[in-house]
Motif scaffolding. Structure first.
Motif, PDB file in Angstrom:
ATOM      1  N   PHE A 107       0.841  -1.193   0.000  1.00 11.25           N
ATOM      2  CA  PHE A 107       0.000   0.000   0.000  1.00 11.25           C
ATOM      3  C   PHE A 107       0.875   1.242   0.000  1.00 11.25           C
ATOM      4  O   PHE A 107       2.056   1.197   0.348  1.00 11.25           O
ATOM      5  CB  PHE A 107      -0.928   0.030   1.226  1.00 11.25           C
ATOM      6  CG  PHE A 107      -0.235   0.361   2.521  1.00 11.25           C
ATOM      7  CD1 PHE A 107      -0.214   1.675   3.004  1.00 11.25           C
ATOM      8  CD2 PHE A 107       0.415  -0.621   3.266  1.00 11.25           C
ATOM      9  CE1 PHE A 107       0.426   1.987   4.187  1.00 11.25           C
ATOM     10  CE2 PHE A 107       1.060  -0.312   4.455  1.00 11.25           C
ATOM     11  CZ  PHE A 107       1.071   1.001   4.917  1.00 11.25           C
ATOM     12  N   THR A 108       0.279   2.321  -0.395  1.00 10.22           N
ATOM     13  CA  THR A 108       0.901   3.636  -0.292  1.00 10.22           C
ATOM     14  C   THR A 108      -0.077   4.540   0.428  1.00 10.22           C
ATOM     15  O   THR A 108      -1.252   4.610   0.048  1.00 10.22           O
ATOM     16  CB  THR A 108       1.216   4.225  -1.680  1.00 10.22           C
ATOM     17  OG1 THR A 108       2.111   3.338  -2.362  1.00 10.22           O
ATOM     18  CG2 THR A 108       1.847   5.601  -1.573  1.00 10.22           C
ATOM     19  N   GLY A 166       4.467   1.626  -7.117  1.00 12.37           N
ATOM     20  CA  GLY A 166       5.598   1.060  -6.391  1.00 12.37           C
ATOM     21  C   GLY A 166       6.651   2.083  -6.005  1.00 12.37           C
ATOM     22  O   GLY A 166       7.627   1.724  -5.344  1.00 12.37           O
ATOM     23  N   ARG A 167       6.473   3.322  -6.394  1.00 10.80           N
ATOM     24  CA  ARG A 167       7.457   4.358  -6.043  1.00 10.80           C
ATOM     25  C   ARG A 167       7.590   4.483  -4.528  1.00 10.80           C
ATOM     26  O   ARG A 167       8.678   4.683  -4.007  1.00 10.80           O
ATOM     27  CB  ARG A 167       7.059   5.697  -6.657  1.00 10.80           C
ATOM     28  CG  ARG A 167       8.053   6.799  -6.325  1.00 10.80           C
ATOM     29  CD  ARG A 167       7.768   8.060  -7.086  1.00 10.80           C
ATOM     30  NE  ARG A 167       8.809   9.032  -6.863  1.00 10.80           N
ATOM     31  CZ  ARG A 167       9.044  10.055  -7.652  1.00 10.80           C
ATOM     32  NH1 ARG A 167       8.317  10.228  -8.735  1.00 10.80           N
ATOM     33  NH2 ARG A 167       9.988  10.909  -7.375  1.00 10.80           N
ATOM     34  N   THR A 219       4.179   7.839   2.430  1.00  7.70           N
ATOM     35  CA  THR A 219       5.101   8.697   1.699  1.00  7.70           C
ATOM     36  C   THR A 219       5.794   9.623   2.695  1.00  7.70           C
ATOM     37  O   THR A 219       5.337   9.773   3.831  1.00  7.70           O
ATOM     38  CB  THR A 219       4.344   9.576   0.675  1.00  7.70           C
ATOM     39  OG1 THR A 219       3.487  10.480   1.385  1.00  7.70           O
ATOM     40  CG2 THR A 219       3.573   8.746  -0.323  1.00  7.70           C
ATOM     41  N   PRO A 220       6.874  10.272   2.270  1.00  5.68           N
ATOM     42  CA  PRO A 220       7.374  11.375   3.092  1.00  5.68           C
ATOM     43  C   PRO A 220       6.275  12.443   3.144  1.00  5.68           C
ATOM     44  O   PRO A 220       5.339  12.417   2.336  1.00  5.68           O
ATOM     45  CB  PRO A 220       8.584  11.891   2.304  1.00  5.68           C
ATOM     46  CG  PRO A 220       8.911  10.842   1.305  1.00  5.68           C
ATOM     47  CD  PRO A 220       7.649  10.077   1.053  1.00  5.68           C
ATOM     48  N   GLU A 256       9.755  17.341  -5.706  1.00  3.91           N
ATOM     49  CA  GLU A 256      10.327  16.324  -6.591  1.00  3.91           C
ATOM     50  C   GLU A 256       9.243  15.661  -7.437  1.00  3.91           C
ATOM     51  O   GLU A 256       9.433  15.435  -8.635  1.00  3.91           O
ATOM     52  CB  GLU A 256      11.096  15.293  -5.771  1.00  3.91           C
ATOM     53  CG  GLU A 256      12.365  15.860  -5.144  1.00  3.91           C
ATOM     54  CD  GLU A 256      12.967  14.954  -4.076  1.00  3.91           C
ATOM     55  OE1 GLU A 256      12.505  13.810  -3.896  1.00  3.91           O
ATOM     56  OE2 GLU A 256      13.903  15.422  -3.395  1.00  3.91           O
ATOM     57  N   LEU A 257       8.097  15.355  -6.824  1.00  7.61           N
ATOM     58  CA  LEU A 257       6.995  14.742  -7.577  1.00  7.61           C
ATOM     59  C   LEU A 257       6.438  15.703  -8.626  1.00  7.61           C
ATOM     60  O   LEU A 257       6.066  15.287  -9.725  1.00  7.61           O
ATOM     61  CB  LEU A 257       5.872  14.313  -6.631  1.00  7.61           C
ATOM     62  CG  LEU A 257       6.115  13.046  -5.823  1.00  7.61           C
ATOM     63  CD1 LEU A 257       5.062  12.905  -4.729  1.00  7.61           C
ATOM     64  CD2 LEU A 257       6.106  11.819  -6.730  1.00  7.61           C
TER      65      LEU A 257
END
Length: 190
Positions: free
Chosen positions: A29-30, A82-83, A88-89, A162-163
């Motif tokens: 999961f993200t 999958g990143r 996430t941060p 960055e994204l």
């Protein structure tokens, strides 16, 4: 952002519990750890548009982040499966600001003087309840300010930039747009 079992803000405790449940499922999961929404900061200014005074409980720095930037980042995360594995941060703007900072920016953007005053939490809570906010929601609302004072929303992480492939929209731009559109905003032409 700010998800944690010991957070001062109930929503962050709920997010942490959700992430823990997801970990226990054993399925990849993200979890997007979105920055605190910049639109919330502008809603805190509604009364200030009439009076020039931003009267809120004591706060701390918050990396206010726009919904549009977060939507764009979400699309980037979905397109790159999958990143991120797990949370996430923090997906935040590049700078954390207090309401003192926001008062100064609002003054610059509008050409009007905005001041920041600190409300006693009990009085602020009573005012919310008098306006029809259920007491338990008023208590949760105060948790936002306690969490900010504790630094739970202060992280300004580069992950969102960055994204996006660019700097996130800052509060100067958010306030410029919100205060231009608000009744009583009377912005200067500059």
């Amino acid at each position: 952002m700010g998800a944690g079992a010991a957070s001062h803000f109930q929503a962050c405790r709920d997010h942490a519990a959700t992430e823990e449940i997801l970990r226990g499922c054993g399925v990849p999961f993200t979890a997007l750890r979105n920055g605190f929404y910049a639109a919330s900061a502008t809603r805190f200014l509604d009364h200030a548009l009439e009076t020039g005074e931003i009267l809120l409980p004591a706060d701390g720095p918050v990396a206010w982040t726009t919904h549009a930037d977060l939507a764009e980042a979400t699309a980037a995360v979905l397109a790159d499966e999958g990143r991120f594995e797990g949370p996430t941060p923090p997906l935040t703007a590049s700078l954390a600001l207090t309401f003192d900072d926001i008062a100064a920016l609002a003054s610059e953007v509008t050409g009007r003087r905005f001041t920041r005053s600190t409300a006693h939490e009990a009085d602020f809570r009573d005012q919310l309840v008098a306006q029809g906010v259920p007491a338990h929601y008023a208590d949760q609302f105060l948790g936002i300010f306690a969490a900010a004072r504790a630094g739970e929303f202060a992280t300004a992480d580069p992950a969102l930039a960055e994204l996006l492939g660019r700097e996130p929209v800052g509060m100067r731009e958010v306030l410029g747009e919100a205060l231009r559109e608000a009744p009583g905003g009377h912005p200067s032409d500059g």
